[in-house]
Structure formats: C-alpha cells, structure tokens
Design an enzyme around this catalytic site. Structure first.
Site, PDB file in Angstrom:
ATOM      1  N   HIS A 276       0.841  -1.211   0.000  1.00 41.45           N
ATOM      2  CA  HIS A 276       0.000   0.000   0.000  1.00 41.45           C
ATOM      3  C   HIS A 276       0.874   1.259   0.000  1.00 41.45           C
ATOM      4  O   HIS A 276       0.962   1.929  -1.005  1.00 41.45           O
ATOM      5  CB  HIS A 276      -1.022   0.036   1.143  1.00 41.45           C
ATOM      6  CG  HIS A 276      -1.911  -1.166   1.178  1.00 41.45           C
ATOM      7  ND1 HIS A 276      -2.703  -1.532   0.112  1.00 41.45           N
ATOM      8  CD2 HIS A 276      -2.098  -2.124   2.127  1.00 41.45           C
ATOM      9  CE1 HIS A 276      -3.357  -2.644   0.410  1.00 41.45           C
ATOM     10  NE2 HIS A 276      -2.999  -3.026   1.619  1.00 41.45           N
ATOM     11  N   ASP A 327      -4.613  -8.546  -3.482  1.00 45.70           N
ATOM     12  CA  ASP A 327      -4.938  -8.324  -2.073  1.00 45.70           C
ATOM     13  C   ASP A 327      -6.237  -8.988  -1.617  1.00 45.70           C
ATOM     14  O   ASP A 327      -6.266 -10.174  -1.337  1.00 45.70           O
ATOM     15  CB  ASP A 327      -4.945  -6.801  -1.829  1.00 45.70           C
ATOM     16  CG  ASP A 327      -4.992  -6.414  -0.365  1.00 45.70           C
ATOM     17  OD1 ASP A 327      -5.056  -7.315   0.486  1.00 45.70           O
ATOM     18  OD2 ASP A 327      -4.979  -5.206  -0.049  1.00 45.70           O
TER      19      ASP A 327
HETATM   20 ZN   LIG Z   1      -3.208  -6.978   2.618  1.00 45.25          ZN
END
Ligand SMILES: [Zn+2]
Length: 461
Positions: A276, A327
C-alpha cells in the site's frame, strides 16, 4: 538440440528490449528458461507455435487467499460512516470460520483465477495460523501448508510469507479475542516457518519469506528478532500507511509517520515490499524510491476499501519500484490494476497519460515494465522476464481479440490494459514451462470450482 516439449516458437514475444519477431523459447525440465532467441529464421521442425503474441507472466505481489470468498459480500452500507474498519469486521468473521479444507479449496480456485488472468506468481501474506478456538493445530503449519499445496496443485509459483501478528495496535496493545487465530511471537513464527520449510522445501516454484503484519501489529524489538532469524536475502513484506487513521496513530504513539519510522530504524532495501504505502508525504515518497524497496500497490482493493491514492507520478519519476497485487481479490486481473493506477491519477489531475515518461510515452508499456520488475523483486524468485535463467512463465494473447487484432505491436499493451470489452485477451498461460491454461480454460477448472462452491456455501451457512 531443441526438445519439442520444452520449446515454443512465437512470431511476436515481449523481451526485455521490447517486442521481437520470431522468438524461440527453450527451457529445461525444472521450468527454467535456457535460451530465448529472437530472429530465428524458421520454425524448427516439430516445435509448437504460440497462438498469438507472448508476454511475460505478471507477478501478483499481495494476496490473502481466504478473502476471495468475501468478494462482493460487503458492498452495502453497514452504518453511517462505513469504511475500512467495518469491512475488517466482516473479514474477521470469515477468518474465524474458515477450515483447513475450506481454505485449501478457496486458495486453489483463486490461484486458478490468477493463472487464467495471466498472473504466474503469487506472494501469499498468510496470517490465519491457528484453529478456530485459537488453539494450535497438531501440525502448527497446517494452514500455511494447505495454501502452499493449493499453489502447487494449480501450477502458480509461490512466495509464502507467514505473518507475524503480535499486537492489536500501536504501543504493543494486547490482542483481541477475534485475533486469536493470527497471534504469534517472532520465535513461534520462526518455528512455524521451520516446520513448513521441512515439509515443503524451497524449489524454483516456491520461496519463503516473512511478513510482519503492520507497524500496528509488531514492535521494533519483535521485528528485529524476526529479521535476525531468517536468511538475509529472504523477502520481507509489510502492510504500511494504508489508512490515515493508522498514520495518525503512528505519529501519536511513535512520533513519526509509518514509512519514515520504518526507513529510520531498519535497513529497508530491495528485499522489502511495502504494501500500500498509500499515505506518504513528499519526503517519504523520495526516500522510499531511493531505498530500492517495492511499493506494493493493490489498486482495486484500495479503491474498494476507500483507502486513498498513492503519489504514483512523483514516485515513478524518482525511479521508485512498484508492483501490483490483488490483495482482497475484489478483482483478479493485472490489467485492471494497471488501468486503475493510471485512472486514479487522471481523475484527480484532470489530465491524460499521466504516468507516461519522456522515454516511454505509452502508459501501459511503462506500467507493465515497472510492475514486472517490481513484482519480480517482491517474489524473491527469478521471474518477470523472458530471459535465460528466469522461470518459463508467460501468457499468450489471442491474436484475433479485438483489443489486439489489426493493431501494430507497439499498441498491443495499450489495447490489453485499457480496453475492456468482455472476454479477456489472455488465451494461454504457461507457468514453469507447463501449459496450465489453454484457450481460457485451466486444466483443473471444473473440479476446483465445484470444491470452491462447497467451501463458500459452508462459510455462508
Ligand atoms: Zn493486505
């Protein structure tokens, strides 16, 4: 001499220096490319011909396999301030219920979906370790082993990253009851990794690393102990700065923003993947780019969870490394990840082709190259290019697909990444030299899907 079952001829293949004609790909029995020869005069007798242009397989650098079963089930407003943290509550309910058999079925189906999309490697950030009541399984590596076996059954290459999850928040807060399936210590995680490694040794298709869950869930001391217990080249992945609430809590308790805190205290280099890294300021952006670490961008998940936008233009212009991951698996398609990476920038800047550079004017080409390179670093495996010594991983585009047909080769990646008109242009997929997808079907698709449905029905009961 060309072995017929270990060679393929491609009229067009995307090599590290771009599209090349008449390429002969040759590999050895363990799935490693031995020679990649462009400008071959003719198709050698008996060698198979690829059905269309050949692209290197894309690494998927971030996956939580069990979350595949939740996709599409949290798209309603649960309360007036519905956000990441309410999504996390449902994720915890799923994590509390999943069984070893269920996890195996969900993971295998997910990896088949990845292969069909053209992902040929996955980094699994694996954090559900213990039984439903928090007690230890007789085999402490039970769940991780199921995931490794699911990867191997599907044919996808894997980097298994067992997660260290020690605390429930900054300041070493005690774990909550609903986190008991995740909780461990650096020592117990290293022990689990040892068990796993003995049962499923590393190979060209399997690599081990570690994943400290986040700065919320570990301390500086426990992170040091963990890193001291693994091979110094092993991949290290960590969630970081995904949410502003996490950044604020880090500043409050640790006196620094998460990425800065990590860079100041640890030798963060190209073995690291910061997943991220959404909320970085200008100094962190440049420092992260300079470190050589990979920013693990998961665009469809970040959009789905309302995380925010990573400063991709500044970071890429500073030669920062990126890779992409699916993810939470709200979507499993590298083309959509790359498209959204650019579209986020277009929508906020009201410009087009933001992530192109002076050298690479086609956005899709620049992002594809960047995600291959960064993704390969994140796996810690020899993947990400059609090159001798790398894994024989690639996808074959359908030459007759409307995103490709009649276009010049220089426009193919743009068509593949930016056009979306139904059926995927990805026709065939090879992983480790084995053809696992033929004409958009995986060899074990029907059985795996039936088992996935049983697992999903059980989770939703
Ligand atoms: Zn993750």
């Amino acid at each position: 001499m060309t072995r017929l079952d270990q060679s393929l001829f491609a009229e067009h293949a995307y090599l590290p220096d771009g599209w090349r004609r008449n390429v002969l790909l040759e590999w050895e029995a363990n799935g490693t490319l031995t020679a990649v020869t462009p400008d071959t005069a003719a198709v050698p007798a008996g060698v198979r011909k690829a059905a269309g242009p050949v692209l290197p397989g894309m690494p998927n650098l971030h996956s939580h396999a069990f979350q595949r079963a939740m996709a599409g089930l949290t798209e309603y407003r649960a309360n007036a301030t519905d956000n990441f943290w309410s999504w996390r509550d449902l994720m915890y309910r799923f994590a509390a219920r999943i069984t070893p058999e269920g996890l195996a079925a969900v993971a295998q189906w997910l990896y088949i979906e990845m292969l069909k999309a053209g992902y040929t490697s996955v980094c699994e950030f694996h954090y559900v370790h213990h039984a439903q009541d928090g007690s230890r399984y007789a085999n402490q590596a039970e769940l991780a082993q199921r995931v490794v076996d699911a990867a191997s059954a599907s044919g996808i290459g894997m980097t298994m990253l067992p997660v260290l999850y020690q605390y429930s928040g900054f300041g070493s807060r005690a774990p909550r009851d609903d986190q008991q399936r995740f909780i461990n210590t650096p020592e117990s995680l290293l022990d689990l990794l040892g068990t796993l490694r003995a049962a499923r040794p590393e190979s060209a298709a399997l690599r081990y690393g570690v994943a400290p869950h986040s700065l919320r869930a570990v301390s500086a001391d426990s992170l040091r102990t963990l890193l001291g217990g693994i091979d110094r080249n092993a991949p290290v992945h960590i969630h970081i700065a995904e949410q502003t609430a996490e950044v604020d809590a880090c500043v409050e308790t640790e006196g620094a923003r998460p990425v800065q805190w990590l860079l100041d205290r640890f030798d963060v280099d190209s073995r690291w993947c910061l997943v991220h890294a959404t909320h970085v300021d200008a100094n962190e952006t440049l420092a992260l780019a300079k470190s050589g670490a990979v920013a693990g961008l998961c665009l469809t998940t970040e959009a789905n969870l309302g995380d925010g936008l990573f400063p991709a233009q500044e970071y890429l212009d500073a030669h920062g490394r990126i890779g992409i991951g699916s993810d939470s698996h709200i979507g499993v398609d590298w083309r959509a990840e790359l498209r959204l990476l650019e579209y986020g920038q277009r929508l906020t800047r009201r410009q087009r082709n933001v992530l192109a550079s002076a050298q690479v004017t086609h956005v899709a080409d620049r992002l594809f190259d960047a995600a291959l390179d960064g993704g390969a670093h994140a796996t810690g495996r020899a993947v990400g290019a059609l090159q001798a010594g790398r894994r024989a991983d690639w996808l074959v585009l359908d030459a007759d697909h409307a995103s490709v047909a009649e276009h010049a080769p220089g426009a193919w990646l743009s068509g593949v990444v930016f056009c979306e008109h139904g059926e995927t242009p990805v026709r065939d997929v090879y992983a480790g030299g084995v053809q696992v997808v033929e004409n958009r079907r995986h060899r074990d698709e029907a059985g795996a899907y039936a088992r996935y449905r049983v697992a999903l029905a059980d989770l939703l009961k």
